[in-house]
Design a protein around this motif. Structure first.
Motif, PDB file in Angstrom:
ATOM      1  N   GLN A  17      14.693 -38.333 -12.798  1.00  0.00           N
ATOM      2  CA  GLN A  17      14.704 -36.831 -13.054  1.00  0.00           C
ATOM      3  C   GLN A  17      14.699 -36.753 -14.467  1.00  0.00           C
ATOM      4  O   GLN A  17      13.978 -35.728 -14.915  1.00  0.00           O
ATOM      5  CB  GLN A  17      15.829 -36.400 -12.410  1.00  0.00           C
ATOM      6  CG  GLN A  17      16.090 -36.463 -10.951  1.00  0.00           C
ATOM      7  CD  GLN A  17      17.165 -35.852 -10.348  1.00  0.00           C
ATOM      8  OE1 GLN A  17      18.368 -36.184 -10.976  1.00  0.00           O
ATOM      9  NE2 GLN A  17      17.054 -35.322  -9.144  1.00  0.00           N
ATOM     10  N   THR A  18      15.579 -37.374 -15.320  1.00  0.00           N
ATOM     11  CA  THR A  18      15.763 -37.029 -16.768  1.00  0.00           C
ATOM     12  C   THR A  18      14.538 -38.017 -17.672  1.00  0.00           C
ATOM     13  O   THR A  18      14.502 -38.000 -18.948  1.00  0.00           O
ATOM     14  CB  THR A  18      16.886 -37.702 -17.249  1.00  0.00           C
ATOM     15  OG1 THR A  18      17.234 -39.250 -17.029  1.00  0.00           O
ATOM     16  CG2 THR A  18      18.032 -36.983 -16.515  1.00  0.00           C
ATOM     17  N   GLY A  19      13.737 -38.787 -16.983  1.00  0.00           N
ATOM     18  CA  GLY A  19      12.565 -39.199 -17.586  1.00  0.00           C
ATOM     19  C   GLY A  19      12.872 -40.427 -18.506  1.00  0.00           C
ATOM     20  O   GLY A  19      12.025 -41.059 -19.355  1.00  0.00           O
ATOM     21  N   ARG A  20      13.731 -41.240 -17.822  1.00  0.00           N
ATOM     22  CA  ARG A  20      14.338 -42.609 -18.639  1.00  0.00           C
ATOM     23  C   ARG A  20      13.830 -43.639 -17.686  1.00  0.00           C
ATOM     24  O   ARG A  20      13.802 -44.771 -18.114  1.00  0.00           O
ATOM     25  CB  ARG A  20      15.788 -42.724 -18.496  1.00  0.00           C
ATOM     26  CG  ARG A  20      16.529 -41.549 -19.552  1.00  0.00           C
ATOM     27  CD  ARG A  20      17.984 -41.890 -19.544  1.00  0.00           C
ATOM     28  NE  ARG A  20      18.629 -41.078 -18.372  1.00  0.00           N
ATOM     29  CZ  ARG A  20      19.281 -41.909 -17.402  1.00  0.00           C
ATOM     30  NH1 ARG A  20      19.206 -43.354 -17.549  1.00  0.00           N
ATOM     31  NH2 ARG A  20      19.847 -41.624 -16.359  1.00  0.00           N
ATOM     32  N   ALA A  21      13.118 -43.270 -16.682  1.00  0.00           N
ATOM     33  CA  ALA A  21      12.307 -44.387 -15.823  1.00  0.00           C
ATOM     34  C   ALA A  21      11.190 -43.798 -15.410  1.00  0.00           C
ATOM     35  O   ALA A  21      10.825 -42.604 -15.351  1.00  0.00           O
ATOM     36  CB  ALA A  21      13.248 -44.850 -14.589  1.00  0.00           C
TER      37      ALA A  21
END
Length: 364
Positions: free
Chosen positions: A349-353
């Motif tokens: 969701q937060t763009g870290r994966a």
């Protein structure tokens, strides 16, 4: 064809300093952005008059059908600011489809998916500075629809208003990711077969408030709903779906109550089924008996329980109380499978994966 949304920016947007101050500790659902999107529908014209305008009160006739007979629905999902500064909404198309399903059940018109997403794009783009920088926060989007026709016979309304608002959001539960204590109500039910349990309508939530009060009186944070017929099968936790973890480690089996028409088909629930399978866990949708929950915790085969939903993401369950019994889930602390699933979902969701399933909708 996607509606054209007329953009009429607010004459008095909140100054940057005041906006920053309000976003420091936004809580949940108490600080709203500068704008909203409205779209009207009438039986003869269909969807029309789509506009982004300043956030403010709605003008409704006191005889509006939705105010009297509950012909209204809503949704909830989030947009996140990513490490590179971009902004992405999480699975808005899935929420648009559920919004359509709720509309069908409440005899409301179905807003096309592309128009739903266009409204999201317009509002997030206009109020982009309201998307928090804090990775633990998000911009919560709340679309809703209600019947506005002024004819007080009980009938499917011929006039409807769609509205989209947004607010910066911190944790839904003020204590953050702290396990909750739950109360199993045996006096009240959330939904019955053939009812509106699978629809996201306000009446379902209003009908659940008394049981939530009962839970609080018992020293619990949330209420567990059982099925309406046998009062045997576990359905939901408050306004969230439930998950049960059997065993431990990479092979732990992850189970969630199957959809029977009385449960809300949660987008977070659906996402976690996919993520759990991606992580190698056997996943299962099946009916879960309250007695099996009790026995599984007693003999140690049921190791973790958690709830999930857009607002709270993933929330561990620490203990259970019924009118006749009480028991602890595991050792009462957040379990490793629960926290692994939570982190995996938040990372996407937060763009870290990476986003292998194409869930993120980027707003330019």
């Amino acid at each position: 064809m996607t509606l054209t949304i007329r953009v009429t920016p607010s004459d008095h947007p909140l100054p940057a300093g005041q906006r920053s101050a309000r976003m420091t500790d936004p809580g949940f659902g108490r600080v709203f952005t500068d704008h909203m999107v409205t779209i009207r529908w009438t039986r003869d014209r269909g969807w029309h008059d789509a506009e982004l305008r300043a956030y403010g009160p709605l003008a409704l006739d006191p005889a509006a059908v939705g105010l009297h007979y509950g012909q209204s629905i809503f949704e909830g999902f989030k947009a996140y600011r990513h490490p590179d500064g971009s902004v992405a909404a999480f699975r808005p198309e899935a929420n648009a489809l559920r919004f359509q399903a709720s509309a069908r059940r409440l005899c409301l018109p179905e807003l096309p998916v592309d128009s739903f997403v266009a409204a999201v794009d317009a509002l997030v783009r206009q109020d982009r500075e309201w998307v928090p920088q804090d990775p633990l926060q998000s911009l919560y989007l709340r679309p809703f629809m209600l019947a506005t026709e002024t004819l007080l016979t009980v009938h499917p309304a011929d006039e409807v208003l769609f509205v989209l608002i947004a607010f910066p959001a911190a944790d839904y539960f003020p204590r953050g990711v702290e396990p909750v204590h739950v109360w199993v109500t045996q006096q009240y039910v959330r939904a019955s077969p053939g009812g509106t349990g699978a629809a996201k309508c306000g009446a379902n939530y209003a009908a659940g408030l008394l049981a939530q009060v009962e839970a609080a009186e018992q020293g619990c944070d949330q209420v567990v709903w059982l099925d309406a017929v046998e009062r045997r099968w576990v359905e939901e936790l408050g306004g969230m779906n439930l998950y049960f973890v059997h065993g431990s480690g990479p092979g732990a089996r992850v189970v969630t109550p199957r959809l029977t028409g009385t449960l809300l088909p949660g987008v977070t629930r659906d996402s976690l089924l996919t993520i759990a399978a991606d992580l190698g866990h056997p996943v299962e949708e099946s009916r879960v008996a309250l007695d099996d929950w009790r026995r599984g915790c007693a003999d140690g085969t049921l190791t973790e329980v958690f709830a999930c939903g857009t607002a709270a993401v993933v929330t561990p369950v620490a203990s259970v109380r019924t009118p006749d019994d009480a028991w602890t889930v595991g050792d009462g602390t957040p379990g490793p499978v629960t926290m692994r699933l939570r982190e995996a979902l938040l990372a996407v969701q937060t763009g870290r994966a990476p986003d292998p399933h194409g869930w993120l909708h980027r707003v330019d």
